[in-house]
Design a protein around this motif. Structure first.
Motif, PDB file in Angstrom:
ATOM      1  N   ALA A 161       1.158   4.197  -2.985  1.00 43.08           N
ATOM      2  CA  ALA A 161       0.980   5.628  -2.702  1.00 43.08           C
ATOM      3  C   ALA A 161       2.206   6.422  -3.145  1.00 43.08           C
ATOM      4  CB  ALA A 161       0.723   5.836  -1.214  1.00 43.08           C
TER       5      ALA A 161
ATOM      6  N   GLN B 158       0.823  -1.204   0.000  1.00 44.68           N
ATOM      7  CA  GLN B 158       0.000   0.000   0.000  1.00 44.68           C
ATOM      8  C   GLN B 158       0.863   1.263   0.000  1.00 44.68           C
ATOM      9  OE1 GLN B 158      -3.388  -0.013   2.749  1.00 44.68           O
ATOM     10  NE2 GLN B 158      -3.290  -2.248   2.842  1.00 44.68           N
ATOM     11  N   GLU B 159       1.942   1.237   0.779  1.00 42.40           N
ATOM     12  CA  GLU B 159       2.825   2.404   0.830  1.00 42.40           C
ATOM     13  C   GLU B 159       3.525   2.627  -0.507  1.00 42.40           C
ATOM     14  OE1 GLU B 159       4.022   2.637   5.547  1.00 42.40           O
ATOM     15  OE2 GLU B 159       5.274   1.450   4.208  1.00 42.40           O
TER      16      GLU B 159
ATOM     17  N   TRP C 178      -3.953   2.664   6.502  1.00 37.90           N
ATOM     18  CA  TRP C 178      -3.824   1.246   6.816  1.00 37.90           C
ATOM     19  C   TRP C 178      -4.010   1.012   8.313  1.00 37.90           C
ATOM     20  CZ3 TRP C 178       0.032  -0.697  10.054  1.00 37.90           C
ATOM     21  CH2 TRP C 178       0.023  -2.104  10.202  1.00 37.90           C
TER      22      TRP C 178
ATOM     23  N   ALA D 129      -0.826   6.960   3.527  1.00 39.67           N
ATOM     24  CA  ALA D 129      -1.205   5.566   3.291  1.00 39.67           C
ATOM     25  C   ALA D 129      -0.998   4.739   4.559  1.00 39.67           C
ATOM     26  CB  ALA D 129      -0.388   4.987   2.140  1.00 39.67           C
TER      27      ALA D 129
END
Length: 239
Positions: A81, A77-78, A104, A100
């Motif tokens: 982003a 996810q990071e 999360w 991000a």
């Protein structure tokens, strides 16, 4: 080239492993990571403890796999982003990663606790294998972003405060290999950036901001905008 399909036995094993991990996550959500027990999982699945041990030989092996998966999910996810922001805007990329990270954490509080909560009694994390590699992804990403921002950040940062011996030898070695141009002060900045990214998130996840603000996201955006300025950038934070 012939593609080998998994056998029925392999498919059943993979399904059972997924079920074991799903139940472990349910127990973790209800009572915290310390509640993970292979015997309790076996009872819920209608299996003997010995049968479950055929999939994970120890509780620590199961916990290690859960932590590894969680680190990789967070890093995915990071990185998504980060990659949505142009590479020539390292401060903007860092802010995107931070936002991000918060998203999360507040949507996955149990996983946040698994990675950053109190140590699980009796658990010993391995020093090699997939877990350290997964944990390194997030650390390396932060170091990369600070190194990219350093040419501009050093104009607004105090320099000469740190020496390499101020840091863990393994961390110092890693950074010096990946970014030989980054001085010890850059590593100090990366650690402080991590502290600022993590601090308000931890307070929010553990409920300590509830009596202080009705909009923790706004507070965090302001902190990340200030973080960007501390890196020599006028970049603001977006949700």
């Amino acid at each position: 080239m012939e593609i080998r399909l998994p056998t029925r036995r392999e498919r059943l094993r993979a399904q059972t492993v997924r079920e074991i991990k799903a139940i472990a996550r349910t127990h973790m959500a209800a009572e915290g990571p310390a509640a993970i027990s292979l015997r309790a999982i076996a009872r819920e699945m209608g299996m003997t403890p010995g049968a479950v041990y055929g999939y994970f030989d120890t509780r620590d092996a199961l916990i290690t796999e859960l932590i590894t998966e969680t680190y990789n999910e967070l890093a995915d996810q990071e990185e998504a982003a980060r990659d949505a922001v142009p590479a020539d805007d390292p401060a903007g990329r860092l802010v995107a990663v931070a936002m991000a990270y918060r998203r999360w954490a507040v949507t996955s509080p149990d996983e946040f606790q698994l990675l950053y909560g109190d140590p699980i009694p009796g658990y010993q994390a391995p020093t090699d294998g997939p877990l350290p590699v997964a944990a390194h992804r997030a650390c390396a990403m932060l170091s990369d972003l600070v190194a990219a921002a350093w040419p501009r950040a050093r104009t607004v940062q105090a320099t000469g405060e740190h020496r390499w011996e101020d840091f863990d030898p393994a961390l110092a070695r890693q950074v010096r290999q990946a970014h030989p141009e980054l001085p010890p002060d850059g590593v100090g900045l990366a650690v402080r950036v991590w502290g600022r990214m993590h601090g308000l998130v931890a307070l929010e996840v553990y409920g300590h901001l509830a009596s202080l603000t009705t909009d923790p996201a706004k507070l965090y955006r302001a902190e990340m905008a200030d973080l960007a300025r501390s890196l020599g950038s006028a970049t603001g934070a977006s949700a």
